[in-house]
Scaffold this motif. Structure first.
Motif, PDB file in Angstrom:
ATOM      1  N   MET A   1      33.949  29.895  44.240  1.00 11.92           N
ATOM      2  CA  MET A   1      34.890  29.609  45.325  1.00 11.92           C
ATOM      3  C   MET A   1      36.316  30.001  44.931  1.00 11.92           C
ATOM      4  SD  MET A   1      33.297  28.422  47.959  1.00 11.92           S
ATOM      5  CE  MET A   1      34.301  27.349  48.991  1.00 11.92           C
ATOM      6  N   LYS A   2      36.591  30.170  43.621  1.00  7.52           N
ATOM      7  CA  LYS A   2      37.979  30.419  43.227  1.00  7.52           C
ATOM      8  C   LYS A   2      38.451  31.800  43.653  1.00  7.52           C
ATOM      9  CE  LYS A   2      37.042  31.986  38.520  1.00  7.52           C
ATOM     10  NZ  LYS A   2      37.325  31.777  37.112  1.00  7.52           N
ATOM     11  N   ASN A   3      37.525  32.699  44.028  1.00  3.87           N
ATOM     12  CA  ASN A   3      37.936  34.018  44.489  1.00  3.87           C
ATOM     13  C   ASN A   3      37.874  34.142  45.999  1.00  3.87           C
ATOM     14  OD1 ASN A   3      38.715  35.345  42.153  1.00  3.87           O
ATOM     15  ND2 ASN A   3      36.580  35.684  41.564  1.00  3.87           N
ATOM     16  N   LYS A   4      37.838  32.996  46.677  1.00  5.32           N
ATOM     17  CA  LYS A   4      37.758  33.035  48.130  1.00  5.32           C
ATOM     18  C   LYS A   4      39.150  33.247  48.719  1.00  5.32           C
ATOM     19  CE  LYS A   4      35.552  30.513  51.897  1.00  5.32           C
ATOM     20  NZ  LYS A   4      34.820  29.303  52.268  1.00  5.32           N
ATOM     21  N   ILE A   5      39.239  34.145  49.679  1.00  5.32           N
ATOM     22  CA  ILE A   5      40.495  34.307  50.406  1.00  5.32           C
ATOM     23  C   ILE A   5      40.234  34.045  51.890  1.00  5.32           C
ATOM     24  CG2 ILE A   5      41.475  35.942  48.760  1.00  5.32           C
ATOM     25  CD1 ILE A   5      40.940  38.127  50.916  1.00  5.32           C
ATOM     26  N   HIS A   6      41.305  33.729  52.595  1.00  4.32           N
ATOM     27  CA  HIS A   6      41.202  33.406  54.012  1.00  4.32           C
ATOM     28  C   HIS A   6      41.860  34.520  54.808  1.00  4.32           C
ATOM     29  CE1 HIS A   6      39.666  29.476  52.981  1.00  4.32           C
ATOM     30  NE2 HIS A   6      40.505  29.543  51.968  1.00  4.32           N
ATOM     31  N   VAL A   7      41.105  35.050  55.749  1.00  8.16           N
ATOM     32  CA  VAL A   7      41.561  36.235  56.486  1.00  8.16           C
ATOM     33  C   VAL A   7      41.739  35.883  57.957  1.00  8.16           C
ATOM     34  CG1 VAL A   7      41.042  38.627  57.067  1.00  8.16           C
ATOM     35  CG2 VAL A   7      40.295  37.698  54.860  1.00  8.16           C
ATOM     36  N   HIS A   8      42.975  36.021  58.425  1.00  7.09           N
ATOM     37  CA  HIS A   8      43.268  35.888  59.858  1.00  7.09           C
ATOM     38  C   HIS A   8      43.163  37.289  60.448  1.00  7.09           C
ATOM     39  CE1 HIS A   8      45.463  31.854  59.572  1.00  7.09           C
ATOM     40  NE2 HIS A   8      45.186  32.171  58.312  1.00  7.09           N
ATOM     41  N   ILE A   9      42.450  37.419  61.548  1.00 10.73           N
ATOM     42  CA  ILE A   9      42.229  38.745  62.133  1.00 10.73           C
ATOM     43  C   ILE A   9      42.992  38.851  63.447  1.00 10.73           C
ATOM     44  CG2 ILE A   9      40.503  40.354  63.024  1.00 10.73           C
ATOM     45  CD1 ILE A   9      38.499  39.066  61.058  1.00 10.73           C
ATOM     46  N   GLY A  10      43.729  39.944  63.599  1.00 10.27           N
ATOM     47  CA  GLY A  10      44.557  40.154  64.782  1.00 10.27           C
ATOM     48  C   GLY A  10      43.763  39.989  66.069  1.00 10.27           C
TER      49      GLY A  10
ATOM     50  N   GLU B   1      34.624  35.875  49.946  1.00  8.58           N
ATOM     51  CA  GLU B   1      34.678  35.958  48.491  1.00  8.58           C
ATOM     52  C   GLU B   1      35.149  37.350  48.106  1.00  8.58           C
ATOM     53  OE1 GLU B   1      34.036  33.797  45.986  1.00  8.58           O
ATOM     54  OE2 GLU B   1      33.657  32.158  47.390  1.00  8.58           O
ATOM     55  N   LEU B   2      36.133  37.432  47.225  1.00  8.49           N
ATOM     56  CA  LEU B   2      36.605  38.736  46.765  1.00  8.49           C
ATOM     57  C   LEU B   2      35.593  39.331  45.791  1.00  8.49           C
ATOM     58  CD1 LEU B   2      40.404  38.177  46.000  1.00  8.49           C
ATOM     59  CD2 LEU B   2      39.396  39.462  47.892  1.00  8.49           C
ATOM     60  N   ALA B   3      35.284  40.592  46.008  1.00  8.54           N
ATOM     61  CA  ALA B   3      34.424  41.285  45.052  1.00  8.54           C
ATOM     62  C   ALA B   3      35.277  41.663  43.837  1.00  8.54           C
ATOM     63  CB  ALA B   3      33.842  42.540  45.694  1.00  8.54           C
TER      64      ALA B   3
ATOM     65  N   GLU C   1      38.423  44.135  44.041  1.00  8.13           N
ATOM     66  CA  GLU C   1      38.569  44.332  45.491  1.00  8.13           C
ATOM     67  C   GLU C   1      39.988  44.810  45.813  1.00  8.13           C
ATOM     68  OE1 GLU C   1      36.404  44.351  48.565  1.00  8.13           O
ATOM     69  OE2 GLU C   1      36.164  42.185  48.333  1.00  8.13           O
ATOM     70  N   THR C   2      40.081  45.828  46.641  1.00 10.61           N
ATOM     71  CA  THR C   2      41.383  46.283  47.118  1.00 10.61           C
ATOM     72  C   THR C   2      41.463  45.982  48.614  1.00 10.61           C
ATOM     73  OG1 THR C   2      40.593  48.476  47.687  1.00 10.61           O
ATOM     74  CG2 THR C   2      41.466  48.179  45.437  1.00 10.61           C
ATOM     75  N   VAL C   3      42.682  46.137  49.154  1.00  4.04           N
ATOM     76  CA  VAL C   3      42.865  45.951  50.597  1.00  4.04           C
ATOM     77  C   VAL C   3      41.921  46.900  51.344  1.00  4.04           C
ATOM     78  CG1 VAL C   3      44.483  46.350  52.500  1.00  4.04           C
ATOM     79  CG2 VAL C   3      45.235  45.131  50.445  1.00  4.04           C
ATOM     80  N   GLY C   4      41.877  48.166  50.882  1.00  2.10           N
ATOM     81  CA  GLY C   4      41.043  49.165  51.558  1.00  2.10           C
ATOM     82  C   GLY C   4      39.565  48.821  51.515  1.00  2.10           C
ATOM     83  N   SER C   5      39.098  48.358  50.342  1.00  2.62           N
ATOM     84  CA  SER C   5      37.661  48.055  50.238  1.00  2.62           C
ATOM     85  C   SER C   5      37.306  46.817  51.060  1.00  2.62           C
ATOM     86  CB  SER C   5      37.231  47.893  48.775  1.00  2.62           C
ATOM     87  OG  SER C   5      37.824  46.748  48.203  1.00  2.62           O
ATOM     88  N   LEU C   6      38.238  45.858  51.138  1.00  2.32           N
ATOM     89  CA  LEU C   6      37.969  44.670  51.962  1.00  2.32           C
ATOM     90  C   LEU C   6      37.893  45.074  53.442  1.00  2.32           C
ATOM     91  CD1 LEU C   6      37.660  41.549  52.180  1.00  2.32           C
ATOM     92  CD2 LEU C   6      40.116  41.478  52.609  1.00  2.32           C
ATOM     93  N   ILE C   7      38.822  45.935  53.876  1.00  5.28           N
ATOM     94  CA  ILE C   7      38.811  46.366  55.279  1.00  5.28           C
ATOM     95  C   ILE C   7      37.490  47.084  55.593  1.00  5.28           C
ATOM     96  CG2 ILE C   7      39.867  47.943  56.938  1.00  5.28           C
ATOM     97  CD1 ILE C   7      42.571  47.325  55.647  1.00  5.28           C
TER      98      ILE C   7
ATOM     99  N   ASP D   1      45.589  50.599  48.688  1.00  5.03           N
ATOM    100  CA  ASP D   1      45.083  50.629  47.307  1.00  5.03           C
ATOM    101  C   ASP D   1      45.533  49.403  46.499  1.00  5.03           C
ATOM    102  OD1 ASP D   1      47.742  51.185  47.044  1.00  5.03           O
ATOM    103  OD2 ASP D   1      47.482  53.028  45.865  1.00  5.03           O
ATOM    104  N   CYS D   2      46.168  48.458  47.168  1.00  8.82           N
ATOM    105  CA  CYS D   2      46.629  47.233  46.482  1.00  8.82           C
ATOM    106  C   CYS D   2      45.418  46.380  46.105  1.00  8.82           C
ATOM    107  CB  CYS D   2      47.563  46.454  47.402  1.00  8.82           C
ATOM    108  SG  CYS D   2      48.014  44.823  46.789  1.00  8.82           S
ATOM    109  N   ARG D   3      45.368  45.964  44.839  1.00  8.93           N
ATOM    110  CA  ARG D   3      44.252  45.119  44.399  1.00  8.93           C
ATOM    111  C   ARG D   3      44.506  43.678  44.842  1.00  8.93           C
ATOM    112  NH1 ARG D   3      42.159  44.170  38.224  1.00  8.93           N
ATOM    113  NH2 ARG D   3      40.772  42.474  38.780  1.00  8.93           N
ATOM    114  N   LEU D   4      43.522  43.088  45.464  1.00 13.61           N
ATOM    115  CA  LEU D   4      43.680  41.729  45.981  1.00 13.61           C
ATOM    116  C   LEU D   4      43.429  40.706  44.882  1.00 13.61           C
ATOM    117  CD1 LEU D   4      41.907  42.139  49.431  1.00 13.61           C
ATOM    118  CD2 LEU D   4      44.327  41.597  49.085  1.00 13.61           C
ATOM    119  N   GLU D   5      44.297  39.732  44.782  1.00 14.36           N
ATOM    120  CA  GLU D   5      44.152  38.650  43.803  1.00 14.36           C
ATOM    121  C   GLU D   5      44.243  37.324  44.545  1.00 14.36           C
ATOM    122  OE1 GLU D   5      46.905  39.056  40.486  1.00 14.36           O
ATOM    123  OE2 GLU D   5      47.101  41.172  41.027  1.00 14.36           O
ATOM    124  N   HIS D   6      43.351  36.426  44.208  1.00 12.51           N
ATOM    125  CA  HIS D   6      43.319  35.138  44.910  1.00 12.51           C
ATOM    126  C   HIS D   6      44.675  34.432  44.848  1.00 12.51           C
ATOM    127  CE1 HIS D   6      42.008  31.218  46.288  1.00 12.51           C
ATOM    128  NE2 HIS D   6      42.643  30.710  45.256  1.00 12.51           N
TER     129      HIS D   6
END
Lengths: 161, 157
Positions: A1-10, A19-21, A24-30, A61-66
């Motif tokens: 759970m420590k790598n979980k992020i919350h995503v609000h979608i437009g 859960e972040l892989a 994980e980058t912004v691009g790969s999450l999208i 290409d920004c790497r996502l960090e919890h």
């Protein structure tokens, strides 16, 4: 759970947890969200991402960090034109889509010169509709290409009786 | 499982409730000896000297959501209504909402069923947008109550 992020979608008023892989980058999450059907039929490159209440748009290409990005907003609108109506007067400002209504209320309080002790709420459609969640994001109330929303600012009704 | 309970459980699993859990705003506090239509939840409280960090509320959710929730501050350890001396204190809306009215059976708020039912039908018209209706979820009650507790009106428990 420590790598979980919350995503609000437009355009949506709900928040999804993911859960972040690893790496994980912004691009790969999208791409993942597109593949899983959360973002409709739009192309990954059409979406932009920002952190809640931050002015900065994250590069794909920004790497996502919890720790830094635990609550983000993904939207096709890069900015949202917010109109706030108070006592018949309107003030407008352009906000990043991940801006919370709490922050918009404080901006409007300053612009309209409302006393700091006055409790305020934002409503959609009329001054008598349901008070909106102050933790929701302005981007949740717009749908690209219409990147504009109008809120009514009203005093929060005091409990009497 | 009863329909009202199934609907409530669905709302607990929904993103708006779970987002509040993720933000540390609220969650349920289950006890084996508390059965439907009663459910205990907590709401986080601002840090104040000699005060707890959470307010426990016991909800009565009979016929949820066609009928609104009603809740009363709760002593979780003893599983009894919280002694009135330990209810939240403060000014303005906090003082109004947590007062000894009609036997201190519920929060004095326009989103609480007990309080609404104890008034005539015109009273709720003073609070447009705050009233309960069947399209709302438990988040409506929790969010509005929490906003008041997290204002300058709250002075501690």
């Amino acid at each position: 759970m420590k790598n979980k992020i919350h995503v609000h979608i437009g355009g949506q008023n709900e928040v999804c947890g993911f859960e972040l892989a690893e790496n994980e980058t912004v691009g790969s999450l999208i791409k993942r969200l597109c593949k899983e059907g959360h973002l409709g039929e739009f192309k990954p490159e059409e979406w932009s991402v920002c952190v809640e209440d931050s002015d900065e748009e994250l590069a794909h290409d920004c790497r996502l960090e919890h720790g830094k990005h635990h609550r983000i907003h993904i939207c096709r609108c890069k900015k949202v034109a917010v109109n706030v109506i108070f006592n018949g007067a309107t003030k407008t400002h352009s906000f990043p889509p991940g801006t919370t209504l709490r922050k918009v209320i404080e901006w409007a309080r300053d612009k309209f010169g409302v006393d700091k002790k006055e409790k305020l709420v934002l409503r959609l459609g009329s001054t008598e509709s349901e008070p909106l969640d102050p933790d929701s994001h302005v981007g949740s109330y717009v749908r690209h290409p219409h990147c504009e929303v109008t809120f009514y600012l009203t005093p929060k009704v005091k409990i009497e009786g | 499982m009863r329909l009202d309970q199934a609907c409530f459980n669905e709302h607990l699993a929904s993103p708006p409730f779970q987002d509040g859990v993720a933000r540390g705003y609220w969650d349920i506090a289950p006890r084996d000896d508390v059965e439907w239509p009663y459910v205990i939840t907590w709401i986080d409280l601002p840090a104040k000297a000699n005060s707890p960090d959470k307010l426990l509320l016991r909800f009565n959710l009979q016929d949820y959501p066609s009928k609104g929730p009603t809740a009363v501050p709760w002593n979780f350890e003893k599983n009894v209504k919280l002694e009135f001396a330990k209810w939240p204190k403060g000014l303005g809306d906090v003082a109004k909402m947590f007062r000894d009215w009609e036997g201190a059976m519920a929060l004095y708020a326009p989103w609480d069923r007990f309080t609404v039912e104890k008034h005539d039908a015109n009273w709720i018209k003073n609070y447009p947008g705050f009233e309960w209706n069947a399209s709302r979820t438990i988040v409506h009650y929790l969010r509005l109550t929490r906003e008041i507790l997290h204002s300058d009106d709250y002075h501690g428990c």
